[in-house]
Design an enzyme around this catalytic site. Structure first.
Site, PDB file in Angstrom:
ATOM      1  N   ASP A 270     -35.780   6.743   9.698  1.00  0.00           N
ATOM      2  CA  ASP A 270     -34.747   7.656   9.222  1.00  0.00           C
ATOM      3  C   ASP A 270     -35.002   9.077   9.699  1.00  0.00           C
ATOM      4  O   ASP A 270     -36.138   9.567   9.638  1.00  0.00           O
ATOM      5  CB  ASP A 270     -34.729   7.687   7.690  1.00  0.00           C
ATOM      6  CG  ASP A 270     -33.803   6.648   7.092  1.00  0.00           C
ATOM      7  OD1 ASP A 270     -32.993   6.072   7.835  1.00  0.00           O
ATOM      8  OD2 ASP A 270     -33.891   6.422   5.874  1.00  0.00           O
TER       9      ASP A 270
ATOM     10  N   GLU B 124     -27.564   9.222   8.442  1.00  0.00           N
ATOM     11  CA  GLU B 124     -26.614   8.993   7.352  1.00  0.00           C
ATOM     12  C   GLU B 124     -25.457   9.967   7.447  1.00  0.00           C
ATOM     13  O   GLU B 124     -25.643  11.130   7.806  1.00  0.00           O
ATOM     14  CB  GLU B 124     -27.288   9.208   5.994  1.00  0.00           C
ATOM     15  CG  GLU B 124     -28.327   8.188   5.622  1.00  0.00           C
ATOM     16  CD  GLU B 124     -28.885   8.461   4.237  1.00  0.00           C
ATOM     17  OE1 GLU B 124     -28.202   9.123   3.423  1.00  0.00           O
ATOM     18  OE2 GLU B 124     -30.014   8.012   3.962  1.00  0.00           O
TER      19      GLU B 124
ATOM     20  N   GLU C 104     -24.185   0.641   2.775  1.00  0.00           N
ATOM     21  CA  GLU C 104     -24.894   0.659   1.489  1.00  0.00           C
ATOM     22  C   GLU C 104     -23.937   0.908   0.334  1.00  0.00           C
ATOM     23  O   GLU C 104     -23.097   1.802   0.390  1.00  0.00           O
ATOM     24  CB  GLU C 104     -25.991   1.730   1.467  1.00  0.00           C
ATOM     25  CG  GLU C 104     -26.701   1.780   0.113  1.00  0.00           C
ATOM     26  CD  GLU C 104     -27.937   2.651   0.081  1.00  0.00           C
ATOM     27  OE1 GLU C 104     -28.551   2.745  -0.995  1.00  0.00           O
ATOM     28  OE2 GLU C 104     -28.284   3.248   1.123  1.00  0.00           O
TER      29      GLU C 104
END
Length: 273
Positions: free
Chosen positions: A89, A121, A188
């Site tokens: 990430d 993200e 998600e």
């Protein structure tokens, strides 16, 4: 700093992308060489998620993860794995300011760890960043839906996709990430029909976490599925209850030390005669 040597036996990004619509991709998080050794034989890729800020460092959200923190844990996971691809990430604040800054930080992650790819993200506003990175040889996995780095904006860890507005946005996010060159996208905390529709309408693999068994793969936080914590999200299935086992082992150890039954004869050294 030189990268950790990477095994030539690892799953490659083209191999992961080619799994679209085929056998499900297996993924789990790992944050250390120790846990990576357990996960590596069974996972197609290991995610060094910024969830480590919460799981390993006791923070309330993932926002506190730093670039140096992600690199350090990524190096550890690379040392403990040989087969699985490793995706790391990019932490909050490391890619939002500009494509150039994102590239600089992504190169740090790739070069200092030897990992396979980075994960970002967000939503469609990040498509130019993803395009900039992929055009320069940085493999990118996207992450949409419930995005923990945006927890303050979302008002908490709330399932996404209940309203038509949310559904339209998340579907567009997926399309834009694909067009920008992402090789895969994590879905998600989204409603099951939405995850199914997105999976059917993009040509890159979807990785579900609280989404749908119809996704092209699944990922979970290792400590959640091992049962380290009593409270876990609804989408988690506990495949073990190691938290209880650890509590009992520590309790037994404390008792053995207190009553002097440990160390026993088998645990000490006598002078050689």
């Amino acid at each position: 700093m030189s990268a950790i040597p990477s095994s030539n036996k690892r799953r490659t990004i083209p191999e992961l992308r080619a799994r679209k619509g085929k056998s499900p991709i297996v993924a789990l998080t790992a944050y250390s060489a120790l846990t990576a050794r357990f996960v590596d034989p069974y996972a197609d890729f290991i995610l060094v998620g910024d969830s480590l800020a919460m799981v390993e460092h006791g923070m309330a959200t993932t926002i506190g993860a730093s670039l140096d923190m992600m690199i350090l844990h990524g190096q550890s996971v690379m040392r403990g794995s040989e087969k699985a691809a490793v995706v790391i990430d990019m932490p909050f604040g490391s890619y939002e300011a500009s494509p150039q800054e994102a590239y600089h930080n992504a190169v740090r992650i790739l070069s200092e760890t030897g990992c396979s790819a980075v994960k970002l993200e967000g939503g469609s506003h990040l498509a130019p960043v993803i395009a900039f990175l992929t055009a320069r040889g940085v493999p990118v996995m996207g992450h949409i839906g419930l995005t923990p780095q945006y927890v303050q904006t979302l008002g908490g860890f709330k399932i996404q996709g209940h309203s038509s507005e949310q559904q339209d946005k998340i579907k567009q996010d997926a399309l834009d990430f694909e067009a920008a060159g992402a090789f895969s996208v994590v879905l998600e905390g989204v409603t099951e029909p939405l995850a199914r529709e997105i999976t059917d309408n993009i040509a890159i693999p979807t990785i579900g976490i609280g989404a749908s068994s119809y996704c092209d793969g699944q990922v979970l936080v290792l400590e959640d599925m091992l049962g380290f914590n009593d409270k876990v999200p609804r989408f988690v299935k506990k495949f073990a209850h190691l938290g209880d086992d650890i509590k009992k082992a520590v309790s037994d150890y404390a008792t053995a030390v207190s009553n002097r039954s440990f160390p026993a004869e088998d645990n000490i050294y006598r002078p050689k005669s």
